[in-house]
Write an enzyme that holds these catalytic residues in place. Structure first.
Site, PDB file in Angstrom:
ATOM      1  N   GLU A 133      -0.738 -12.342  -9.766  1.00 24.35           N
ATOM      2  CA  GLU A 133      -1.288 -11.873  -9.518  1.00 24.35           C
ATOM      3  C   GLU A 133      -2.360 -11.385  -9.319  1.00 24.35           C
ATOM      4  O   GLU A 133      -3.295 -11.303  -8.791  1.00 24.35           O
ATOM      5  CB  GLU A 133      -0.855 -10.947  -9.357  1.00 24.35           C
ATOM      6  CG  GLU A 133      -1.197  -9.174  -7.752  1.00 24.35           C
ATOM      7  CD  GLU A 133      -0.471  -8.248  -8.367  1.00 24.35           C
ATOM      8  OE1 GLU A 133       0.050  -7.429  -6.920  1.00 24.35           O
ATOM      9  OE2 GLU A 133       0.949  -8.371  -9.092  1.00 24.35           O
ATOM     10  N   SER A 174       4.857  -2.289  -4.699  1.00 22.14           N
ATOM     11  CA  SER A 174       5.821  -3.345  -3.780  1.00 22.14           C
ATOM     12  C   SER A 174       4.621  -5.018  -4.331  1.00 22.14           C
ATOM     13  O   SER A 174       5.924  -5.933  -3.813  1.00 22.14           O
ATOM     14  CB  SER A 174       5.081  -3.024  -1.934  1.00 22.14           C
ATOM     15  OG  SER A 174       4.219  -2.357  -1.763  1.00 22.14           O
ATOM     16  N   SER A 175       3.735  -4.766  -3.851  1.00 19.67           N
ATOM     17  CA  SER A 175       2.734  -5.925  -3.952  1.00 19.67           C
ATOM     18  C   SER A 175       3.326  -6.133  -5.567  1.00 19.67           C
ATOM     19  O   SER A 175       3.868  -7.992  -5.296  1.00 19.67           O
ATOM     20  CB  SER A 175       1.832  -5.964  -4.409  1.00 19.67           C
ATOM     21  OG  SER A 175       1.199  -5.932  -2.639  1.00 19.67           O
ATOM     22  N   ASP A 220       3.349  -1.665 -13.277  1.00 15.44           N
ATOM     23  CA  ASP A 220       4.544  -2.822 -12.050  1.00 15.44           C
ATOM     24  C   ASP A 220       5.787  -3.667 -11.952  1.00 15.44           C
ATOM     25  O   ASP A 220       6.780  -3.697 -11.579  1.00 15.44           O
ATOM     26  CB  ASP A 220       3.820  -3.027 -10.606  1.00 15.44           C
ATOM     27  CG  ASP A 220       2.790  -1.110 -10.116  1.00 15.44           C
ATOM     28  OD1 ASP A 220       3.220  -0.425 -10.098  1.00 15.44           O
ATOM     29  OD2 ASP A 220       2.585  -1.850  -9.228  1.00 15.44           O
ATOM     30  N   GLY A 245       0.946  -1.376  -0.009  1.00 20.45           N
ATOM     31  CA  GLY A 245      -0.012   0.205   0.234  1.00 20.45           C
ATOM     32  C   GLY A 245       0.497   1.179   0.342  1.00 20.45           C
ATOM     33  O   GLY A 245       0.067   1.884   0.805  1.00 20.45           O
ATOM     34  N   SER A 246       1.863   0.917   0.005  1.00 20.24           N
ATOM     35  CA  SER A 246       2.831   2.411  -0.261  1.00 20.24           C
ATOM     36  C   SER A 246       2.670   2.910  -1.419  1.00 20.24           C
ATOM     37  O   SER A 246       3.584   4.325  -0.933  1.00 20.24           O
ATOM     38  CB  SER A 246       4.566   1.832  -0.240  1.00 20.24           C
ATOM     39  OG  SER A 246       4.612   1.246  -1.565  1.00 20.24           O
ATOM     40  N   GLY A 247       2.541   2.630  -2.200  1.00 18.34           N
ATOM     41  CA  GLY A 247       2.481   3.094  -3.784  1.00 18.34           C
ATOM     42  C   GLY A 247       3.253   2.653  -4.676  1.00 18.34           C
ATOM     43  O   GLY A 247       3.457   3.446  -6.128  1.00 18.34           O
ATOM     44  N   LEU A 248       4.266   2.330  -4.571  1.00 23.95           N
ATOM     45  CA  LEU A 248       6.093   1.459  -5.123  1.00 23.95           C
ATOM     46  C   LEU A 248       5.823   0.367  -5.841  1.00 23.95           C
ATOM     47  O   LEU A 248       6.864  -0.111  -6.402  1.00 23.95           O
ATOM     48  CB  LEU A 248       6.708   2.241  -4.240  1.00 23.95           C
ATOM     49  CG  LEU A 248       7.170   3.369  -3.156  1.00 23.95           C
ATOM     50  CD1 LEU A 248       8.427   2.984  -2.600  1.00 23.95           C
ATOM     51  CD2 LEU A 248       7.502   4.490  -4.629  1.00 23.95           C
TER      52      LEU A 248
END
Length: 342
Positions: free
Chosen positions: A148, A115-116, A160, A110-113
């Protein structure tokens, strides 16, 4: 044998959201992004317990299961289980080896980078190394996307996975039928350095569910809401403008495009911004920022600011006093990588 891998997280510079279905299938999406020196890490080795072990080190959550007990489902080990099942069932002919998988990330979910998705790419890369699977960047990214978005049914786009697999500055094109074209950009050294010196990355301290924001954005596109659709087309064209600004080294134009893109992004879904983000934006502009945007879907996580490098100290001090955390950040030129030990 021990296998390790890492995959870089990314900053979305322009066009984010146009890689999300159904817009990318109906209109084609363009995204401009760059990877940074924050990573998702995976280690795979033989299980000492004789079971399949999943260790989400960040969440301090572990599972040890007999191979036939491994299923999809929620929880901190969800991504690991999804990759394990897809690789075993599709690529290993149904064989389910007893291995131990340990993973962690430099950024929270949930960081916006990204990550998931970056974690899934790191996992797929480690599995490919461990089982000698002949995957290139496109194959790794597409498999990570399928796991995913399709197997685990987690909402989101495609940028991503491809950013993590390829690394560096990339202009990406997304079309129907999972067709993706990644265009790596050759950035002049002085532009790279100036942009790094101009960038301030700030964690608001608030993680958010990107799925809810993305679902709203997708719903707006499906329902043909004119304001949202117009904003998405604007975001797509701004990715082209961002590419040109980066290649030409026009940092003033780059800042203008980033800010314009953020204003357009806010129109694509109501939950992308909030009063806290708006106040941070005002604070930043009062202390030297030329552009501001939330990285990723919006709603919280990391914010990016561009400023004159001479104003960086003033901007950093003002943001540090707002309760979040400023991160020292550098760009990376390499994507996901893996290696064997022993």
């Amino acid at each position: 044998m021990i296998v390790r891998s890492r995959a870089p997280l990314r900053l979305g510079l322009a066009g984010g959201g146009t890689d999300v279905s159904p817009f990318s299938e109906q209109h084609g999406g363009y995204v401009m992004n760059v990877t940074i020196d924050k990573f998702a890490y995976t280690t795979i080795d033989e299980s000492p317990s004789g079971k399949v072990e999943f260790h989400a080190l960040d969440a301090q959550e572990s599972l040890a299961l007999d191979p036939e007990q491994v299923t999809l489902g929620a929880g901190a080990t969800q991504l690991m289980r999804g990759v394990y099942l897809r690789v075993c069932d599709q690529l290993l002919g149904g064989r389910r080896p007893t291995i131990r998988i340990r993973a962690h990330s430099d950024a929270p979910p949930g960081s916006g980078l990204g990550s998931s998705s970056t974690m899934v790419v790191s996992l797929v890369t480690a599995f490919a190394e461990y089982f000698n699977l002949p995957f290139g960047e496109y194959e790794i990214a597409q498999l990570a996307y399928d796991i995913e978005r399709k197997d685990l049914a987690l909402s989101g786009g495609k940028q991503d996975q491809y950013a993590a697999a390829f690394g560096g500055f990339n202009f990406m094109e997304f079309y129907a039928d999972d067709r993706v074209v990644v265009n790596p950009l050759r950035i002049k050294e002085w532009v790279w350095s100036e942009l790094e010196a101009s960038l301030v990355l700030y964690f608001t301290g608030v993680s958010r569910s990107s799925a809810k924001i993305i679902d709203e954005q997708s719903r707006n596109v499906r329902e043909g809401r004119s304001e949202s659709l117009s904003a998405m087309h604007r975001l797509k064209q701004e990715a082209v403008q961002m590419k040109e600004a980066v290649l030409r080294g026009d940092l003033n134009q780059l800042a203008r495009v980033m800010q314009s893109g953020w204003e357009a992004k806010k129109l694509s879904a109501s939950s992308i911004t909030n009063s806290g983000i708006d106040e941070l934006e005002k604070l930043a502009f009062a202390n030297g920022a030329k552009a501001a945007k939330v990285s990723g879907a919006g709603g919280g996580g990391f914010m990016m600011f561009l400023c004159d490098p001479a104003d960086r100290v003033k901007l950093v001090r003002s943001l540090a006093g707002a309760g979040g955390t400023v991160y020292d950040t550098h760009f990376t030129s390499n994507g996901a990588s893996s290696w064997k030990i022993g």
